[in-house]
Design a protein around this motif. Structure first.
Motif, PDB file in Angstrom:
ATOM      1  N   PHE A 197       0.846  -1.205   0.000  1.00 58.16           N
ATOM      2  CA  PHE A 197       0.000   0.000   0.000  1.00 58.16           C
ATOM      3  C   PHE A 197       0.883   1.257   0.000  1.00 58.16           C
ATOM      4  O   PHE A 197       0.603   2.233  -0.681  1.00 58.16           O
ATOM      5  N   VAL A 198       1.955   1.209   0.786  1.00 57.17           N
ATOM      6  CA  VAL A 198       2.843   2.363   0.878  1.00 57.17           C
ATOM      7  C   VAL A 198       3.498   2.635  -0.472  1.00 57.17           C
ATOM      8  O   VAL A 198       3.620   3.781  -0.907  1.00 57.17           O
ATOM      9  N   LYS A 199       3.875   1.569  -1.161  1.00 57.02           N
ATOM     10  CA  LYS A 199       4.577   1.774  -2.429  1.00 57.02           C
ATOM     11  C   LYS A 199       3.640   2.357  -3.493  1.00 57.02           C
ATOM     12  O   LYS A 199       4.038   3.213  -4.282  1.00 57.02           O
ATOM     13  N   ILE A 200       2.377   1.913  -3.491  1.00 52.50           N
ATOM     14  CA  ILE A 200       1.454   2.418  -4.517  1.00 52.50           C
ATOM     15  C   ILE A 200       0.940   3.815  -4.150  1.00 52.50           C
ATOM     16  O   ILE A 200       0.826   4.682  -5.002  1.00 52.50           O
TER      17      ILE A 200
ATOM     18  N   GLY B 156       2.645   7.696   1.771  1.00 59.88           N
ATOM     19  CA  GLY B 156       2.191   8.750   2.679  1.00 59.88           C
ATOM     20  C   GLY B 156       0.692   8.787   2.928  1.00 59.88           C
ATOM     21  O   GLY B 156       0.208   9.659   3.643  1.00 59.88           O
ATOM     22  N   SER B 157      -0.066   7.877   2.354  1.00 60.02           N
ATOM     23  CA  SER B 157      -1.521   7.937   2.544  1.00 60.02           C
ATOM     24  C   SER B 157      -1.946   7.031   3.697  1.00 60.02           C
ATOM     25  O   SER B 157      -1.167   6.242   4.217  1.00 60.02           O
ATOM     26  N   ASN B 158      -3.211   7.164   4.070  1.00 65.10           N
ATOM     27  CA  ASN B 158      -3.735   6.324   5.147  1.00 65.10           C
ATOM     28  C   ASN B 158      -4.017   4.896   4.706  1.00 65.10           C
ATOM     29  O   ASN B 158      -4.394   4.063   5.530  1.00 65.10           O
ATOM     30  N   TRP B 159      -3.861   4.613   3.422  1.00 66.40           N
ATOM     31  CA  TRP B 159      -4.153   3.255   2.953  1.00 66.40           C
ATOM     32  C   TRP B 159      -3.276   2.218   3.627  1.00 66.40           C
ATOM     33  O   TRP B 159      -3.609   1.050   3.686  1.00 66.40           O
ATOM     34  N   ARG B 160      -2.137   2.686   4.150  1.00 60.98           N
ATOM     35  CA  ARG B 160      -1.261   1.707   4.789  1.00 60.98           C
ATOM     36  C   ARG B 160      -1.929   1.040   5.985  1.00 60.98           C
ATOM     37  O   ARG B 160      -1.571  -0.053   6.373  1.00 60.98           O
TER      38      ARG B 160
ATOM     39  N   VAL C 205      -7.717  -1.210  -5.274  1.00 61.47           N
ATOM     40  CA  VAL C 205      -7.265  -1.618  -6.610  1.00 61.47           C
ATOM     41  C   VAL C 205      -8.208  -1.056  -7.681  1.00 61.47           C
ATOM     42  O   VAL C 205      -7.775  -0.607  -8.734  1.00 61.47           O
ATOM     43  N   GLY C 206      -9.516  -1.043  -7.403  1.00 64.90           N
ATOM     44  CA  GLY C 206     -10.487  -0.588  -8.399  1.00 64.90           C
ATOM     45  C   GLY C 206     -10.416   0.915  -8.673  1.00 64.90           C
ATOM     46  O   GLY C 206     -10.543   1.345  -9.826  1.00 64.90           O
ATOM     47  N   TRP C 207     -10.224   1.712  -7.640  1.00 62.06           N
ATOM     48  CA  TRP C 207     -10.320   3.161  -7.809  1.00 62.06           C
ATOM     49  C   TRP C 207      -9.024   3.905  -7.545  1.00 62.06           C
ATOM     50  O   TRP C 207      -8.720   4.894  -8.213  1.00 62.06           O
ATOM     51  N   ILE C 208      -8.277   3.518  -6.528  1.00 64.26           N
ATOM     52  CA  ILE C 208      -7.145   4.353  -6.105  1.00 64.26           C
ATOM     53  C   ILE C 208      -5.895   4.058  -6.943  1.00 64.26           C
ATOM     54  O   ILE C 208      -5.329   4.946  -7.566  1.00 64.26           O
ATOM     55  N   TRP C 209      -5.512   2.802  -6.946  1.00 63.93           N
ATOM     56  CA  TRP C 209      -4.407   2.418  -7.837  1.00 63.93           C
ATOM     57  C   TRP C 209      -4.943   2.488  -9.264  1.00 63.93           C
ATOM     58  O   TRP C 209      -4.291   3.018 -10.165  1.00 63.93           O
TER      59      TRP C 209
END
Ligand code: PHE
Length: 455
Positions: free
Chosen positions: A77-80, A83-87, A403-407
């Motif tokens: 999550f961090v790599k894609i 700095g976001s909260n997705w981690r 995966v559907g929207w953010i990446w």
């Protein structure tokens, strides 16, 4: 310079590892136990739909994230999205992995115990349901046995994860899992020919009564689909990070999902006819299969041999799953915190062991943990629902949106197309990850919140 990440030696090597993670107690212990408590056939029906529609898409999504980033569940999550909260979705997955490992290892310990009990002839000449209940009940209520076997299973898991011999075990399972499958078929044949009760058992298992569907049934079926396929907490992200770029991710995911589901369905086909034959309650809880399987073995010539073999093979199937559960926090600690593999595996193993203690004493040894206040469940059952159903479902919700929207499907599809240039499933995949999966999960959770029946 970064070192090139270790890779599975071949496509087959990866499929074996992923199937090893997927196939385990989830299929043979958890599936019948959940189906029994949730209305039988209607649960089975919804579970299969979820595997096909959501499980498969999510498996592909996790593998793709892993292979693209070459990272653990958190690091991906961090790599894609740095700095976001997705981690935090990754962090939830890592914690969920430890929590599942904690009670899973207790049940795996029972399986190991049953190897010896079967071999010793404890189950010869079973006369009725009470005897099956008593043998199981007094075994799991003995804290020394339950805790000792739980400890033993954690030690096995930690040693394999440290020694990096997981691949050896996976290759061994290539021979052992077909054997497990063969004994399962034998069990099904014997169960179907038991006579009295078989018809009722088959009806319970295969004839859905749709009027009985509740939000809880739907959530549990979804949880079971995710649990059984090792999804929603990053195990497949982690395993995906070791796949080679030339492998076809779509067919790999397809094989794993297919075999995993077949084994679960066969297990149910053996359990339910036998259960009705001997008049046990399908809502028997976490001990269900441990009460029913010995009965069938007792009615097969050479039952001691097959029964001992079965519990041995099931223990190995459980081990290839606990390896993947432990690998999730371990690969996080190695990648992100630069711990050595050895320290990471021992440290997380100790935590999983301690977290598992209340589960180990929750089947009679401790009054408090055997019937928890508020939820009115044994601690093990409570953990199973909390982490196996809720955490995995919430994880699956966020992974599909991610995966559907953010990446984004376009970026993800580029990764899938390496190794699979035609990618015919792409549109359906996009639809599932962007709409179908998140909406289904959201509606189910809202219903649960409204009805207030969380456990
Ligand atoms: N899928 C495994 C089983 O069916 C359990 C598991 C769940 C493993 C989640 C890894 C992650 O037994």
């Amino acid at each position: 310079m970064e070192q090139k990440r270790e890779e599975w030696r071949s496509k087959m090597g990866f499929i074996l590892a992923a199937a090893g993670s997927a196939i385990g107690l989830g299929n043979i212990w958890r599936f019948p136990y959940m189906a029994g408590q949730n209305g039988g056939a209607v649960f089975v029906f919804i579970y299969v739909i979820f595997v096909v529609l959501i499980g498969f898409a999510l498996m592909l999504a996790e593998l793709t994230m892993g292979r693209h980033t070459q990272k653990n569940a958190y690091g991906a999550f961090v790599k894609i999205k740095p700095g976001s909260n997705w981690r935090w979705v990754g962090a939830l997955g890592i914690f969920t992995g430890l929590a599942i490992l904690s009670f899973y290892s207790v049940v795996a310990g029972w399986t190991v115990g049953y190897i010896f009990k079967t071999l010793r002839g404890d189950f010869t000449g079973i006369t009725g349901p009470d005897q099956l209940k008593n043998i199981f009940g007094s075994f799991v209520a003995n804290p020394a046995a339950a805790i000792g076997l739980h400890a033993l299973f954690i030690v096995f898991t930690v040693s394999v994860v440290i020694g990096g011999i997981a691949k050896g075990i996976e290759r061994l399972s290539r021979i052992l899992m077909p054997m497990l499958f063969a004994i399962l078929v034998l069990l099904v044949i014997r169960a179907l020919t038991l006579g009295a009760g078989v018809k009722e058992g088959l009806e319970f298992y295969l004839k859905p009564d749709f009027s009985a569907v509740t939000a809880e049934t739907v959530l549990t079926a979804l949880g079971q689909a995710l649990f059984s396929l090792s999804l929603g907490m990053g195990a497949m992200i982690t395993y995906g990070s070791y796949i080679s770029k030339s492998d076809n991710l779509v067919t790999s995911a397809g094989y794993v999902a297919f075999f995993d589901t077949m084994i679960a369905l066969l297990a149910g086909l053996a359990i339910f006819p036998a259960l009705f034959h001997i008049n046990l309650n399908p809502e028997g809880g976490a001990g269900l299969v441990f009460m029913v399987l010995p009965l069938i073995f007792d009615k097969i010539p050479g039952g001691i041999f097959f029964g001992t073999g079965f519990f041995l093979l099931l223990s190995i199937a459980a081990l290839t799953s606990t390896i993947s559960l432990l690998e999730v926090p371990v690969s996080y600690l190695i990648d992100e915190k630069k711990w050595s593999r050895k320290i990471a595996a021992i440290g997380t193993g100790v935590i999983a062991f301690l977290m598992g203690l209340p589960s180990a004493v929750s089947q009679g040894a401790s009054g408090f943990f055997s019937n928890m206040p508020m939820v009115k469940l044994p601690f093990l059952d409570f953990m199973n629902i909390l982490f196996g159903n809720y955490s995995l479902t919430i994880g699956a919700f966020f992974i599909s949106i991610f995966v559907g929207w953010i990446w984004g499907i376009n970026n993800a599809a580029k990764e899938v197309e390496q190794g699979n240039p035609t990618f015919g499933y792409r549109n359906m995949w996009a639809f599932t990850l962007r709409f179908l999966a998140p909406i289904c999960i959201f509606i189910t959770l809202i219903y649960i919140a409204i009805t207030g029946k969380f456990f």
